[in-house]
Design an enzyme around this catalytic site. Structure first.
Site, short mmCIF file in Angstrom:
data_model
loop_
_atom_site.label_atom_id
_atom_site.label_comp_id
_atom_site.label_asym_id
_atom_site.label_seq_id
_atom_site.Cartn_x
_atom_site.Cartn_y
_atom_site.Cartn_z
N GLY A 127 0.83 -1.20 0.00
CA GLY A 127 0.00 0.00 0.00
C GLY A 127 0.87 1.25 0.00
N CYS A 128 0.38 2.31 0.60
CA CYS A 128 1.11 3.57 0.66
C CYS A 128 2.51 3.36 1.21
CB CYS A 128 0.34 4.57 1.51
SG CYS A 128 1.25 6.10 1.82
N PHE A 129 3.52 3.78 0.46
CA PHE A 129 4.89 3.48 0.90
C PHE A 129 5.39 4.35 2.04
CE2 PHE A 129 6.54 5.61 -3.35
CZ PHE A 129 6.00 6.83 -2.98
#
Length: 337
Positions: A127-129
């Protein structure tokens, strides 16, 4: 009404997104309070100075692009859209990302590109890094550097805008350079599994699209075997829910120009920077990976036995829901568990 192409819609949205083009820090006191201050000597010295890396320039632009990418995925049909094919991916470029050469980690102070002799690499995506990277640099020992980037795609040297369009095939990933004498690969692997919901297809939380897919990527056969064995064990721990994580070798992407590309400098260690928005889309399930001995291949157990004790996971392991944004930016002290 005739269908609207993703490329056309993307262009129209971008052309109207001028409000997100200029840097703007977030000064909402309630938001700022969620980002824990750091006492790092390197952080302190960096905040007081300017440099040519654009290493402390968080903006509204990342959130705008993230939102646009999710909108485009919905316009394209969400789950049914799947992955773009290599022949339809954006062409990319031969030029490497600017301002990465020589860039130092905002918290640890190390050069994010270097791999010292005897150190190893690991790459995951969940997901969002931003939050994914932070959960790893906070590990108490053995982490030389972390970085965020675009991996397992088809477009050489993509930009954030391009990756968010789902038209490059990349997913937002994080790269770890670690000392295997101090921390085991399986400690990092465990944090990866527990720090998101690997049963979600092409996304995490509100972030949807192939650029947010879960992925575990290997650089050698040992890593491959450990990923596959732990995946099977974690699937059982999750009650048999199917894990959708992509498992692939880094070498598989050489034919497309390369496996890993560093993201823009302003994304690196984003959550540690002044004015950063405390955003995280990962969906930890609050479920622990079963004991190493119960799933690891017998011939790998001695070499890869965990270095972080269960007391660490009991106190600092991921809990249900994403909370890493609220935690200190500093590595966790070994004396705390």
């Amino acid at each position: 009404m005739a269908p609207i192409s993703r490329t056309l819609v993307f262009g129209l949205i971008i052309s109207k997104a001028s409000a997100f083009q200029s840097p703007a820090t977030f000064n909402n006191p309630s938001t700022r309070a969620l980002v824990a201050p750091s006492s790092s000597a390197y952080l302190t010295s960096t905040k007081k100075s300017t440099n040519n890396n654009n290493n402390n320039n968080p903006t509204r632009q990342p959130m705008a692009r993230r939102m646009i990418g999710s909108i485009l995925d919905l316009l394209g049909g969400g789950k049914s859209q799947g992955m773009i094919s290599p022949d339809k991916a954006l062409p990319g470029r031969s030029t490497k990302m600017a301002n990465i050469s020589g860039l130092r980690h905002y918290v640890l102070g190390t050069k994010i590109e270097e791999v010292p002799e005897g150190y190893e690499e690991a790459v995951f995506a969940n997901g969002c890094f931003w939050g994914s990277e932070k959960s790893i640099w906070r590990l108490p020992k053995g982490i030389h550097s972390t970085a965020v980037g675009y991996c397992a795609g088809y477009t050489p040297n993509p930009t954030y805008n391009e990756a968010c369009s789902s038209m490059t095939g990349h997913t937002e990933g994080f790269r770890v350079v670690y000392n295997p004498a101090e921390i085991s690969y399986v400690d990092i692997l465990r944090m990866f599994w527990e720090n998101h919901d690997p049963t979600q297809y092409m996304g995490q939380g509100n972030d949807r699209g192939s650029q947010y897919r879960s992925g575990a990527y290997y650089f050698n056969d040992d890593q491959k075997r450990l990923i596959e064995a732990s995946k099977e064990a974690y699937e059982k721990a999750l009650g048999g829910r199917e894990i959708m994580t992509e498992v692939a070798g880094a070498a598989d992407y050489e034919k497309y120009g390369g496996f890993w590309y560093f993201a823009e400098a302003y994304h690196q260690q984003y959550l540690s920077k002044p004015g950063a928005r405390p955003y995280c889309s990962a969906q930890p399930q609050g479920v622990s990976l079963p004991s190493f001995e119960s799933w690891a291949p017998k011939d790998l157990q001695e070499k890869y036995k965990p270095t972080l004790p269960e007391s660490f996971w009991a106190k600092h392991g991921p809990v249900r829901g994403c909370s890493v944004v609220q935690l200190s930016n500093e590595p966790i002290p070994e004396s705390s568990y």
